[in-house]
Design a protein around this motif. Structure first.
Motif, mmCIF file in Angstrom:
data_model
loop_
_atom_site.group_PDB
_atom_site.id
_atom_site.type_symbol
_atom_site.label_atom_id
_atom_site.label_comp_id
_atom_site.label_asym_id
_atom_site.label_seq_id
_atom_site.Cartn_x
_atom_site.Cartn_y
_atom_site.Cartn_z
ATOM 1 N N ASP A 71 0.851 -1.193 0.000
ATOM 2 C CA ASP A 71 0.000 0.000 0.000
ATOM 3 C C ASP A 71 0.889 1.247 0.000
ATOM 4 O O ASP A 71 1.875 1.314 0.731
ATOM 5 N N TYR A 87 -7.406 -8.816 -1.667
ATOM 6 C CA TYR A 87 -7.362 -7.352 -1.705
ATOM 7 C C TYR A 87 -7.685 -6.869 -3.111
ATOM 8 O O TYR A 87 -7.223 -7.466 -4.100
ATOM 9 N N HIS A 88 -8.442 -5.783 -3.220
ATOM 10 C CA HIS A 88 -8.495 -5.062 -4.481
ATOM 11 C C HIS A 88 -7.209 -4.251 -4.605
ATOM 12 O O HIS A 88 -6.729 -3.671 -3.630
ATOM 13 N N ASP A 92 -3.553 4.998 -7.452
ATOM 14 C CA ASP A 92 -4.026 6.326 -7.068
ATOM 15 C C ASP A 92 -3.404 7.410 -7.934
ATOM 16 O O ASP A 92 -2.434 7.165 -8.674
ATOM 17 N N ALA A 98 -2.738 1.310 -4.080
ATOM 18 C CA ALA A 98 -3.609 1.283 -2.912
ATOM 19 C C ALA A 98 -4.225 -0.106 -2.831
ATOM 20 O O ALA A 98 -4.613 -0.688 -3.845
ATOM 21 N N SER A 100 -7.254 -2.396 -1.030
ATOM 22 C CA SER A 100 -8.587 -2.207 -0.451
ATOM 23 C C SER A 100 -9.175 -3.562 -0.090
ATOM 24 O O SER A 100 -9.018 -4.541 -0.823
ATOM 25 N N ASP A 102 -12.496 -3.752 0.375
ATOM 26 C CA ASP A 102 -13.918 -3.577 0.094
ATOM 27 C C ASP A 102 -14.527 -4.899 -0.369
ATOM 28 O O ASP A 102 -13.811 -5.865 -0.668
ATOM 29 N N SER A 118 -9.292 2.289 -12.073
ATOM 30 C CA SER A 118 -8.427 3.229 -11.352
ATOM 31 C C SER A 118 -7.217 3.603 -12.212
ATOM 32 O O SER A 118 -6.801 4.769 -12.238
#
Length: 198
Positions: A71, A87-88, A92, A98, A100, A102, A118
């Motif tokens: 990250d 992880y996603h 950025d 990054a 995530s 989610d 992204s």
């Protein structure tokens, strides 16, 4: 089928795949030449909650290090990155990664769409997206986002893919996608990246 454009040298290549994609990835990455310095970021659907050895497998194919990014780590040239399991993986605006946790997207964590969308926001026309074999529609919407941002969309030909659902979903959405075999995708990427070993 669209002829494959040869735009300006890309600043990043994002690759997605699922069932059957490892063979295609092995073709794409086989013994990459030193002058291939465009960073490549890969999302491959992986079994949930199990340690992944994908980086080690692909590193042996490519003849260079392949690793999972941390990250906030910057996207660096000559590197090949793979999304960690569970992880996603996003890019950025500062061209840093990054991670995530989610909810899954298209039943997938990591999701190809999340990475592609992204990356399209960050790299725009200097991005190449490649979608390989798979049994779901994950990645089609993200590849369309790359195309809409002026980037290059490449899809593994359904007849060349072990599983054609993912390529077919992308072809249906992306009006200008290049449709190529895994071998042709490798040759095209080497040309785009300025290698004379295409």
């Amino acid at each position: 089928m669209e002829p494959c454009p040869t735009p300006v040298r890309p600043e990043a290549i994002v690759v997605g795949g699922s069932a059957g994609a490892l063979n295609a990835l092995s073709t794409l990455l086989a013994d990459l030449p030193d002058e291939f310095t465009v960073p490549m970021v890969i999302v491959l659907h992986l079994p949930r909650r199990k340690p992944s050895v994908l980086a080690e497998v692909l590193s042996a194919k490519a003849g260079r290090p392949v690793r999972e990014p941390q990250d906030k780590e910057p996207v660096s040239s000559s590197m090949i990155y793979v999304a960690p399991a569970d992880y996603h993986l996003l890019i950025d605006q500062g061209r840093t990664f990054a991670l995530s946790v989610d909810e899954p997207v298209n039943f997938s964590l990591p999701s190809i769409d999340v990475l592609f969308e992204s990356a399209a926001d960050v790299f725009g026309a200097r991005l190449v997206g490649v979608l390989l074999s798979g049994a779901s529609a994950d990645g089609a919407r993200g590849l369309k986002a790359i195309e809409d941002a002026g980037g290059t969309a490449i899809v593994q030909a359904p007849e060349d893919a072990a599983m054609s659902a993912m390529p077919n979903a992308a072809i249906a959405l992306c009006e200008h996608a290049c449709v190529l075999s895994a071998k042709e995708i490798r040759e095209h990427l080497l040309r785009l990246a300025g290698s004379d070993r295409a």
